[in-house]
Design a protein around this motif. Structure first.
Motif, PDB file in Angstrom:
ATOM      1  N   CYS A  21       4.293  10.314  96.666  1.00  0.00           N
ATOM      2  CA  CYS A  21       4.350  10.695  98.080  1.00  0.00           C
ATOM      3  C   CYS A  21       3.422  10.820  98.819  1.00  0.00           C
ATOM      4  O   CYS A  21       2.475  11.966  99.543  1.00  0.00           O
ATOM      5  N   LEU A  22       2.974   9.898  98.928  1.00  0.00           N
ATOM      6  CA  LEU A  22       1.466   9.300 100.229  1.00  0.00           C
ATOM      7  C   LEU A  22       2.388   9.677 101.658  1.00  0.00           C
ATOM      8  O   LEU A  22       1.844  10.428 102.064  1.00  0.00           O
ATOM      9  N   SER A  23       3.279   9.686 101.888  1.00  0.00           N
ATOM     10  CA  SER A  23       4.405   9.797 103.618  1.00  0.00           C
ATOM     11  C   SER A  23       3.723  12.078 103.792  1.00  0.00           C
ATOM     12  O   SER A  23       3.527  11.809 104.160  1.00  0.00           O
ATOM     13  N   ALA A  24       3.424  12.505 102.120  1.00  0.00           N
ATOM     14  CA  ALA A  24       2.970  14.064 102.618  1.00  0.00           C
ATOM     15  C   ALA A  24       1.883  13.833 102.916  1.00  0.00           C
ATOM     16  O   ALA A  24       1.175  15.849 102.630  1.00  0.00           O
ATOM     17  N   GLN A  25       0.306  12.823 102.896  1.00  0.00           N
ATOM     18  CA  GLN A  25      -0.589  13.208 103.327  1.00  0.00           C
ATOM     19  C   GLN A  25      -0.941  12.389 104.722  1.00  0.00           C
ATOM     20  O   GLN A  25      -2.455  12.901 104.836  1.00  0.00           O
ATOM     21  N   PHE A  26      -0.126  12.906 104.902  1.00  0.00           N
ATOM     22  CA  PHE A  26      -0.626  13.254 106.844  1.00  0.00           C
ATOM     23  C   PHE A  26      -0.913  14.125 107.620  1.00  0.00           C
ATOM     24  O   PHE A  26      -0.793  13.778 108.842  1.00  0.00           O
ATOM     25  N   ARG A  27      -0.353  14.910 106.918  1.00  0.00           N
ATOM     26  CA  ARG A  27      -0.101  16.450 107.395  1.00  0.00           C
ATOM     27  C   ARG A  27      -1.540  17.359 106.862  1.00  0.00           C
ATOM     28  O   ARG A  27      -0.893  17.667 105.741  1.00  0.00           O
ATOM     29  N   ARG A  28      -2.064  18.223 107.869  1.00  0.00           N
ATOM     30  CA  ARG A  28      -2.682  18.865 107.211  1.00  0.00           C
ATOM     31  C   ARG A  28      -2.927  20.417 107.709  1.00  0.00           C
ATOM     32  O   ARG A  28      -3.477  19.825 109.346  1.00  0.00           O
ATOM     33  N   PRO A  29      -2.588  21.683 107.271  1.00  0.00           N
ATOM     34  CA  PRO A  29      -3.636  23.019 108.333  1.00  0.00           C
ATOM     35  C   PRO A  29      -5.341  22.528 108.550  1.00  0.00           C
ATOM     36  O   PRO A  29      -5.851  22.485 107.229  1.00  0.00           O
ATOM     37  N   GLY A  30      -5.413  23.236 109.135  1.00  0.00           N
ATOM     38  CA  GLY A  30      -7.136  23.947 109.572  1.00  0.00           C
ATOM     39  C   GLY A  30      -7.096  24.152 110.576  1.00  0.00           C
ATOM     40  O   GLY A  30      -6.616  25.201 111.504  1.00  0.00           O
ATOM     41  N   ASP A  31      -8.472  25.005 110.659  1.00  0.00           N
ATOM     42  CA  ASP A  31      -8.336  25.419 111.822  1.00  0.00           C
ATOM     43  C   ASP A  31      -8.877  25.293 113.824  1.00  0.00           C
ATOM     44  O   ASP A  31      -8.514  25.601 114.097  1.00  0.00           O
ATOM     45  N   TYR A  32      -8.977  23.701 113.542  1.00  0.00           N
ATOM     46  CA  TYR A  32      -8.560  23.008 114.434  1.00  0.00           C
ATOM     47  C   TYR A  32      -7.750  21.831 114.044  1.00  0.00           C
ATOM     48  O   TYR A  32      -8.351  21.015 112.915  1.00  0.00           O
ATOM     49  N   ILE A  33      -6.943  21.305 114.454  1.00  0.00           N
ATOM     50  CA  ILE A  33      -5.980  20.562 113.930  1.00  0.00           C
ATOM     51  C   ILE A  33      -6.308  19.380 115.350  1.00  0.00           C
ATOM     52  O   ILE A  33      -6.363  19.441 116.358  1.00  0.00           O
ATOM     53  N   ILE A  34      -6.129  17.847 114.959  1.00  0.00           N
ATOM     54  CA  ILE A  34      -6.662  16.729 115.027  1.00  0.00           C
ATOM     55  C   ILE A  34      -5.333  15.748 115.212  1.00  0.00           C
ATOM     56  O   ILE A  34      -4.469  15.947 113.999  1.00  0.00           O
ATOM     57  N   GLY A  35      -4.282  16.079 116.316  1.00  0.00           N
ATOM     58  CA  GLY A  35      -3.149  14.774 116.555  1.00  0.00           C
ATOM     59  C   GLY A  35      -3.591  13.241 116.005  1.00  0.00           C
ATOM     60  O   GLY A  35      -4.614  13.214 116.178  1.00  0.00           O
ATOM     61  N   GLY A  36      -2.706  12.580 115.169  1.00  0.00           N
ATOM     62  CA  GLY A  36      -3.072  11.400 115.520  1.00  0.00           C
ATOM     63  C   GLY A  36      -1.615  10.554 115.457  1.00  0.00           C
ATOM     64  O   GLY A  36      -0.630  10.544 115.157  1.00  0.00           O
ATOM     65  N   LEU A  37      -1.833   9.012 116.436  1.00  0.00           N
ATOM     66  CA  LEU A  37      -0.690   8.063 116.180  1.00  0.00           C
ATOM     67  C   LEU A  37      -1.230   7.419 115.713  1.00  0.00           C
ATOM     68  O   LEU A  37      -2.321   6.315 116.365  1.00  0.00           O
ATOM     69  N   PHE A  38      -0.124   6.500 114.841  1.00  0.00           N
ATOM     70  CA  PHE A  38       0.014   5.340 113.714  1.00  0.00           C
ATOM     71  C   PHE A  38       1.594   4.851 114.182  1.00  0.00           C
ATOM     72  O   PHE A  38       1.570   5.647 113.812  1.00  0.00           O
ATOM     73  N   PRO A  39       1.052   3.262 113.945  1.00  0.00           N
ATOM     74  CA  PRO A  39       2.831   2.444 114.251  1.00  0.00           C
ATOM     75  C   PRO A  39       2.417   2.565 112.267  1.00  0.00           C
ATOM     76  O   PRO A  39       2.396   1.406 112.009  1.00  0.00           O
ATOM     77  N   PHE A  40       2.956   3.447 111.856  1.00  0.00           N
ATOM     78  CA  PHE A  40       2.964   3.172 110.516  1.00  0.00           C
ATOM     79  C   PHE A  40       4.493   2.358 110.483  1.00  0.00           C
ATOM     80  O   PHE A  40       4.949   2.164 108.984  1.00  0.00           O
ATOM     81  N   GLY A  41       5.582   2.081 111.836  1.00  0.00           N
ATOM     82  CA  GLY A  41       6.471   1.512 110.777  1.00  0.00           C
ATOM     83  C   GLY A  41       6.791   0.607 111.967  1.00  0.00           C
ATOM     84  O   GLY A  41       6.061   0.347 113.112  1.00  0.00           O
ATOM     85  N   THR A  42       7.746  -0.634 112.587  1.00  0.00           N
ATOM     86  CA  THR A  42       7.619  -2.260 113.280  1.00  0.00           C
ATOM     87  C   THR A  42       9.160  -2.148 113.022  1.00  0.00           C
ATOM     88  O   THR A  42       9.882  -1.658 112.156  1.00  0.00           O
ATOM     89  N   ASP A  43       9.500  -2.381 114.505  1.00  0.00           N
ATOM     90  CA  ASP A  43      10.897  -3.069 114.283  1.00  0.00           C
ATOM     91  C   ASP A  43      11.872  -1.566 114.141  1.00  0.00           C
ATOM     92  O   ASP A  43      12.976  -1.321 113.454  1.00  0.00           O
ATOM     93  N   THR A  44      12.411  -1.337 115.614  1.00  0.00           N
ATOM     94  CA  THR A  44      13.501   0.179 116.071  1.00  0.00           C
ATOM     95  C   THR A  44      14.511  -0.527 115.587  1.00  0.00           C
ATOM     96  O   THR A  44      14.836  -1.071 115.969  1.00  0.00           O
ATOM     97  N   VAL A  45      15.158   0.370 115.047  1.00  0.00           N
ATOM     98  CA  VAL A  45      16.533   0.345 114.357  1.00  0.00           C
ATOM     99  C   VAL A  45      18.076   0.677 115.932  1.00  0.00           C
ATOM    100  O   VAL A  45      18.550  -0.316 116.097  1.00  0.00           O
ATOM    101  N   ASN A  46      17.540   1.683 116.168  1.00  0.00           N
ATOM    102  CA  ASN A  46      18.748   1.687 117.032  1.00  0.00           C
ATOM    103  C   ASN A  46      18.100   2.170 118.613  1.00  0.00           C
ATOM    104  O   ASN A  46      18.630   2.978 119.471  1.00  0.00           O
ATOM    105  N   LEU A  47      16.926   2.376 119.238  1.00  0.00           N
ATOM    106  CA  LEU A  47      16.567   2.018 120.802  1.00  0.00           C
ATOM    107  C   LEU A  47      17.732   0.873 121.357  1.00  0.00           C
ATOM    108  O   LEU A  47      17.888   1.713 121.934  1.00  0.00           O
TER     109      LEU A  47
END
Length: 822
Positions: A21-47
């Motif tokens: 369940c590693l994919s479920a580790q990148f979102r957590r609630p809190g008093d203040y939320i910090i957004g994150g933009l990361f390249p988890f993947g590459t090679d788009t399929v349908n762009l």
């Protein structure tokens, strides 16, 4: 630690077949939320085939992006467990995939901008009290993506801290006031590369960049800086980022051919790993000779580039990577996390946290993360970019700590808007693991660079540090083993030009050059050997000259052969005219001379003599007075001759066309009253000459352009209207004479005096047609020759057509010189 990690690796490998369940580790609630933009993947399929605004997904996992996201998670978890930084405050996080595509990065960026607790973006006049979903954003990694997202976040003044975007464009704080980064700008990197080239004396190089913002921006910076350091660019090229494009292969092959053609030994490569991999693979396949490749962290630390078959054959690889230490505790944290994601209880709790983050709106989209083991990522856990992510999170945390007014014991509960964090990010430094960091005036951090060398031993690659750069470059040359064995490669492009030769740029900047001769009227000076200095206006110089020479004046000289020939013709013409006058004077009372005009003939021949003598006005050094007098004298002399023809033509017309009126009007065109008409014609011509002198007479011009080595002194026409006026009157008289005489018929027993006038006028017109066409276009000494030729041709034409036939009768046919015949 080592046995513990090995145990975790073994456990992770044994359970690799079971999804985590590693994919479920990148979102957590809190008093203040910090957004994150990361390249988890590459090679788009349908762009590329996308015709509807559907979700864009990636085909392949990008391990580095996953590690960076785990670095953010580690930093936030560490802060949440801290008792001194944000005590009592719980930070949440919401990380999403960018897939290296701006289109993909926009979707989570819009989600971050939604009003807290909703899925809509408020459209307001004033956003001061607007509370977006996140307090700040970490990422994205690439400059292309940041240039798009930074404009969105800067409008709302939401702090955005990138851990990898290095484009110099992002240093513009007017356009991107809320953008920060924990990596140096490309300007610092380029300056380091330029210093490295100077250290080795390499000034003839090629530069290649990937066809994206990073490659184009770094290449643009390099071109602007290199020229100031005497570095010459043999070529610059771009390599494609979309390797699936059918044209990509041809572009890569053309680039390799260009490298071969220019024969450079040093190549600077600004590109990300995939583009660099494609270029290096093609260079190996096409048999490119060994070069020195100067790279950057974007591809030098990548396993993709290092794992290319026969990569050792490309030559020597040097490059700069950011100075960054390891993040303490990160390896253990990741090992523990991979152990936890195998446990069902931990996964259930994680999924509950995800549901609190509205995962139904937009998920993290890292399904491949659930099928990866610790062994798959263990080699990337020491990458320096992790510290950049780590520092980025801490910069936001410290700004929030100060904005809330926290102490080391507690933080007051307060509502903080995102824009309020910017002041604290701009002003105060912060410490991370005992090291102090701060953002400069361009919202960046310059931690410096390490210079590394690809060292191969027994097929194993080692990144060997051989120098560093902060404000200056330190280099340990003894540790660098070039592919050229004992000596360092040379890459210079210098030639010693001979005196009188110009250094012609052989690239984009003045450091390599070919030698070309200085052209005419320029000279080479030791004071400025890079350009040919133009000579002064009154000087000239031959090709490849080191000095200028004074120009000589050029005009029609008295002693040159052409002048002598013209004077000879003039003398013959004057002699003929004088002989004719003497002959007419001797036979003045004969019927022939009386019928031809009597004493008017002598006046006409005198005018022709003066006309011929006026040729002398066109020879020798001209002056303004001579230029003014030339046309006046010519017009008056010719008018004196034509006025006699005009009177004779009127007489012929009265006799032949108006015989009834002839007795009344003949008195005005014969005898003494004829002289009044001659005087009237001359007076009228004088009036026109006065207008010519008033409107714009010819004036002396010094022409420096027509002749390469001389100053041409020539009379120039100021007013063509005045020129036409003074000569047009003579043309009018000639035309009237022609109209009066060309149709006159006489019997075979009578002499046709009209025919002589007709042919004389025709010759005049023909000569003037050629004269005007030539005179307008010529701007050399031939202009004076043309005028002399016109004068002499006209005089000879009048003599030949009108006077010579009569001389022939007087001398050889005296029996025809009778009243009946004339």
């Amino acid at each position: 630690m080592v046995p513990y990690l090995l145990l975790c690796l073994s456990f992770g490998y044994a359970a690799a077949l079971k999804p985590t369940c590693l994919s479920a580790q990148f979102r957590r609630p809190g008093d203040y939320i910090i957004g994150g933009l990361f390249p988890f993947g590459t090679d788009t399929v349908n762009l590329t085939a996308r015709s509807e605004p559907t979700l864009v997904v990636c085909e392949r996992l990008f391990v580095d992006g996953l590690i960076w996201a785990l670095g953010m998670k580690f930093a936030i978890d560490q802060i949440n467990n801290s008792t001194s930084l944000l005590p009592g405050v719980k930070l949440g996080y919401d990380m999403h995939d960018t897939c290296f595509e701006p289109v993909v990065a926009l979707q989570p960026s819009l989600l971050f901008l939604t009003q807290n607790g909703t899925t809509g973006i408020g459209v307001l006049c004033n956003y001061t009290d607007y509370q977006p979903r996140v307090a700040a954003v970490i990422g994205p990694h690439k400059s292309d993506l940041c240039l798009v997202t930074a404009k969105l976040f800067s409008f709302f003044l939401i702090p955005q801290v990138s851990y990898g975007a290095s484009s110099e464009k992002l240093s513009n704080t007017d356009l991107y006031p809320s953008f920060y980064r924990t990596v140096p700008s490309d300007k610092n990197l380029v300056e380091a590369v330029v210093l490295l080239l100077n250290k080795f004396g390499w000034n003839w190089i090629g530069i290649i960049g990937s066809d994206d913002e990073y490659g184009r921006g770094a290449q643009r910076l390099f071109l602007s800086i290199a020229g100031n350091h005497s570095i010459c660019i043999a070529f610059d090229g771009l390599i494609p980022t979309d390797l699936a494009d059918p044209k990509a292969k041809n572009q890569l092959e053309d680039t390799i051919k260009l490298i071969n053609k220019t024969k450079v030994n040093i190549i600077v490569l600004f590109a990300f790993s995939q583009s660099a991999q494609a270029l290096l693979e093609h260079s190996i396949r096409m048999g490119l000779s060994k070069k020195v490749w100067i790279g950057t962290e974007a591809w030098m630390l990548s396993d993709i580039a290092a794992s290319i078959p026969n990569i050792q054959s490309i030559g020597t690889v040097l490059g700069f990577i950011m100075k960054a230490g390891t993040v303490p505790g990160f390896r253990k944290y990741v090992a523990d996390l991979f152990t936890s994601v195998q446990q069902d209880k931990f996964c259930q709790e994680s999924r509950k946290f995800n549901q609190l983050m509205n995962s139904d709106v937009l998920d993290t989209h890292c399904k491949q993360c659930d099928h990866i083991s610790l062994r798959d990522i263990s080699s990337t856990l020491n990458r320096p970019q992790i510290q950049s992510v780590y520092i980025a999170v801490y910069s936001v945390a410290y700004a929030l700590h100060r904005a809330l007014g926290c102490t080391h014991q507690a933080c007051p509960k307060a509502s903080i808007r995102s824009w309020q964090l910017l002041h604290f990010m701009n002003t105060l430094p912060f410490k991370v693991n005992g090291q102090s960091f701060s953002f400069d005036q361009f919202h960046g951090t310059n931690t410096g660079y390490k210079l590394i060398f690809w060292s191969w031993k027994n097929g194993t690659l080692t990144y060997l540090p051989v120098g560093n750069y902060e404000d200056s470059l330190y280099l340990n040359k003894s540790q660098i083993q070039f592919h050229t064995a004992d000596q360092k490669p040379t890459s210079e492009c210098l030639r010693h030009c001979k005196p009188g030769q110009l250094r012609q740029i052989k690239g984009f900047h003045l450091c390599c050059y070919d030698c070309t001769d200085c052209p005419e009227n320029t000279f080479w000076s030791t004071k400025d050997s890079s350009t040919c200095t133009p000579c002064l206006k009154h000087q000239w110089s031959p090709v490849r000259s080191t000095q200028c020479y004074d120009r000589n004046e050029r005009y029609l000289f008295w002693n040159e052969p052409l002048t002598i020939a013209l004077l000879t013709v003039m003398s013959v013409t004057i002699s003929l005219t004088c002989l004719t006058a003497v002959l007419f004077l001797k036979n003045l009372e004969t019927p022939l001379v009386q019928a031809s005009g009597g004493k008017l003939n002598l006046f006409a021949l005198f005018a022709l003599t003066l006309l011929c003598l006026s040729c002398c006005l066109y020879i020798g050094k001209p002056s303004n007075n001579l230029c003014m007098s030339q046309q006046v004298v010519y017009a008056l002399c010719l008018n004196g001759c034509f006025s006699t023809f005009f009177i004779k033509s009127l007489e012929i017309t009265l006799v032949t066309e108006f015989p009834r009126c002839a007795p009344t009007f003949l008195y005005w065109v014969t005898h003494r009253r004829a002289w009044l008409l001659v005087a009237l014609c001359l007076l009228t011509e004088c009036l026109f000459c006065f207008c010519y002198l008033h409107l714009g007479p010819d004036y002396l011009v010094s022409d420096y352009k027509s002749l390469p080595t001389e100053i041409l002194l020539v009379c120039n026409t100021e007013s063509w209207f005045a020129f036409a006026l003074v000569h047009g009157y003579n043309g009018f008289l000639a035309f009237v004479c022609f109209l009066c005489t060309f149709m006159v018929q006489t019997s075979g027993k009578k002499y046709n005096i009209a025919r002589g006038i007709t042919f004389a006028i025709l010759i005049y017109f023909i000569i003037w047609i050629f004269f005007v066409a030539t005179f307008v276009t010529l701007k050399t000494v031939l202009r004076s020759v043309t005028q002399i030729g016109t004068i002499l041709s006209t005089s000879l034409g009048i003599l030949a057509a009108y006077y010579i036939p009569k001389c022939y009768i007087i001398l050889l046919k005296p029996d025809l010189n009778t009243v009946d015949y004339f």
